[in-house]
Write an enzyme that holds these catalytic residues in place. Structure first.
Site: not given
Ligand code: UD1
Length: 431
Positions: A22-23, A129, A134, A319, A411
């Site tokens: 994803k990233n 968030c 952030r 993560d 997500r």
């Protein structure tokens, strides 16, 4: 609302096909803003973040054709067949609105490329968030160094570069992944050379560099976290296979160890996961490289406690912090996790405690007393990685766990229930 129901206690056994990252996919798709030529991307994962970014790019004027095999590949638990074509020939808009950017922070990366190609961009500030404030100051300071004029108006960043961007020396005050990627993409179309020091060297940033160079950029990396970009007048189309998702692979490796299972992770790269895999070995799990993947096993082993500190790559990834914490509730002794990347990234702790974990928070440190018998409970997902730590806890726990706010999982985890149930987990989506 849709929920995930898990009956815990079954060791994971089998193999899992790891999806594209994803990233890595998000910035690479955003690079389509830098050219009027077509990009052809393989191995894009099927995730709601990818669909949201498609929407944002289409609003800007991109024409996107998702691979015909995408759906089939979900069903076959194989993402390899998906091929996506993206072409942004003419802009319909130079704005990215609050509705989208607030839901997915990575969409803020459209700012640099829009400014570089069209000399103007209006992009919503991402806002707060669940994992901390952030800010985007490092992105904005860097763009100003490249010659952008920036105003903040009603929650939007309005950026102009009337005469185009000009190369500059930029020293990032923190090794921000997003700021590195944003500035690097902008610098590809700036006049002259840009140097970004204290840059992110995450594997996803490296995948973006490979891709931009395929598009005709001239980017070099030096060993001390410095990136040199020689600006080009234009970039062209390119083909690319997105790298495997190291966070997804690490998550399933941890889940396997937590349940006392044996799983082969296919289509992934052990090098991008060197430290997390080494730590799994240190606490007592077996990890071995296979043909195109990794075999992970934790059979009849007592796990040892450990101290972990999250750091930029090649350090331990933030993560995977929540997932490792769920695993360490099963170690024999006291483990410590220091979260040094994000403030407030311990939202999963209270939910793990509700399942019977013994975790105490002290600022950016979590103290995990292991040997807990987790008991299934109703829990709430709070962010992407926190929610998958609850899945791991649920797979390990006795009885039924029901996880609410599953959209966080969608997500970032392609076909999660399918991949886990193929390995024997009892997991389903319920309404
Ligand atoms: C990316 C990843 C995310 C991962 C994170 C850290 C994507 C889409 N997301 O997020 O999964 O958890 O890297 O590895 O790739 N910061 C500032 N000012 C800025 C930018 C960042 O102070 O302008 C701070 C952040 O608050 C945070 C730290 O820098 O404390 C690192 O953030 P950053 O590396 O930018 O994370 P993201 O790119 O948002």
């Amino acid at each position: 609302m849709v929920k995930i129901r898990i009956i815990g206690g079954t060791p994971l056994e089998g193999s899992i096909q790891i999806s594209g990252s994803k990233n890595a996919s998000l910035p690479i798709m955003i690079a389509s803003i830098l050219t009027d030529q077509e990009l052809i991307l393989d191995n894009l994962p099927n995730l709601s973040d990818i669909s949201r970014l498609e929407l944002i790019l289409c609003n800007l004027g991109a024409v996107i054709e998702r691979g015909k095999n995408s759906q089939a590949s979900i069903n076959q638990n194989n993402t390899d067949g998906s091929r996506t074509r993206i072409k942004l020939q003419e802009f319909l808009s130079l704005n990215a609105d609050y509705e989208n950017v607030s839901k997915m922070r990575a969409s803020f990366l459209v700012l640099g490329p829009l400014l570089a190609r069209e000399k103007f961009a209006k992009v919503s500030m991402p806002g707060g968030c669940a994992i901390g404030t952030r800010p985007v100051d490092i992105h904005l300071d860097g763009l100003k160094k490249l010659g952008a004029e920036i105003e903040i108006e009603k929650g939007y960043v309005i950026a102009r570069a009337r005469n185009g961007l000009t190369g500059a020396n930029i020293n990032l005050k923190k090794q921000s992944v997003g700021a590195t990627q944003n500035l690097m993409m902008a610098a590809c179309l700036a006049r002259g050379e840009t140097t970004i020091s204290n840059a992110s060297m995450e594997p996803e940033t490296k995948d973006l560099i490979i891709f931009l160079n395929k598009m005709g950029a001239n980017i070099e990396v030096s060993g001390n976290n410095t990136i040199f970009i020689q600006g080009q007048e234009r970039l062209g189309g390119a083909n690319h296979k997105i790298m495997a998702d190291r966070i997804e692979a690490g998550t399933y490796a941890i889940a396997c160890c937590a349940t006392g299972g044996r799983v082969t992770l296919n289509n992934c790269d052990d090098e991008t996961l060197e430290l997390p895999l080494r730590l799994l070995q240190e606490i007592g799990c077996n990890v071995r490289k296979t043909g195109d993947g990794i075999l992970v096993e934790n059979k009849n082993k007592e796990l040892s406690p450990i101290e972990i500190t999250t750091q930029p790559y090649p350090g331990f990834p933030t993560d995977l912090q929540a997932q490792f914490m769920a695993l360490l509730t099963q170690a024999k002794g006291v483990s410590i996790i220091n979260e040094k990347i994000f403030e407030n990234r311990f939202m999963h702790v209270q939910e793990l405690v509700r399942m019977g974990a013994n975790i105490i928070l002290d600022g950016d440190k979590a103290i995990i007393s292991g040997n807990s018998t987790l008991i299934g409970a109703q829990v709430m997902a709070t962010d992407l990685r926190a929610s998958v730590s609850l899945v791991i806890a649920g797979l390990t726990a006795i009885g039924e766990t029901v996880i609410d706010r599953v959209y966080h999982l969608d997500r970032g985890f392609d076909s999660l229930e399918k991949k886990l149930s193929n390995c024997g987990a009892i997991i389903e989506r319920i309404v």
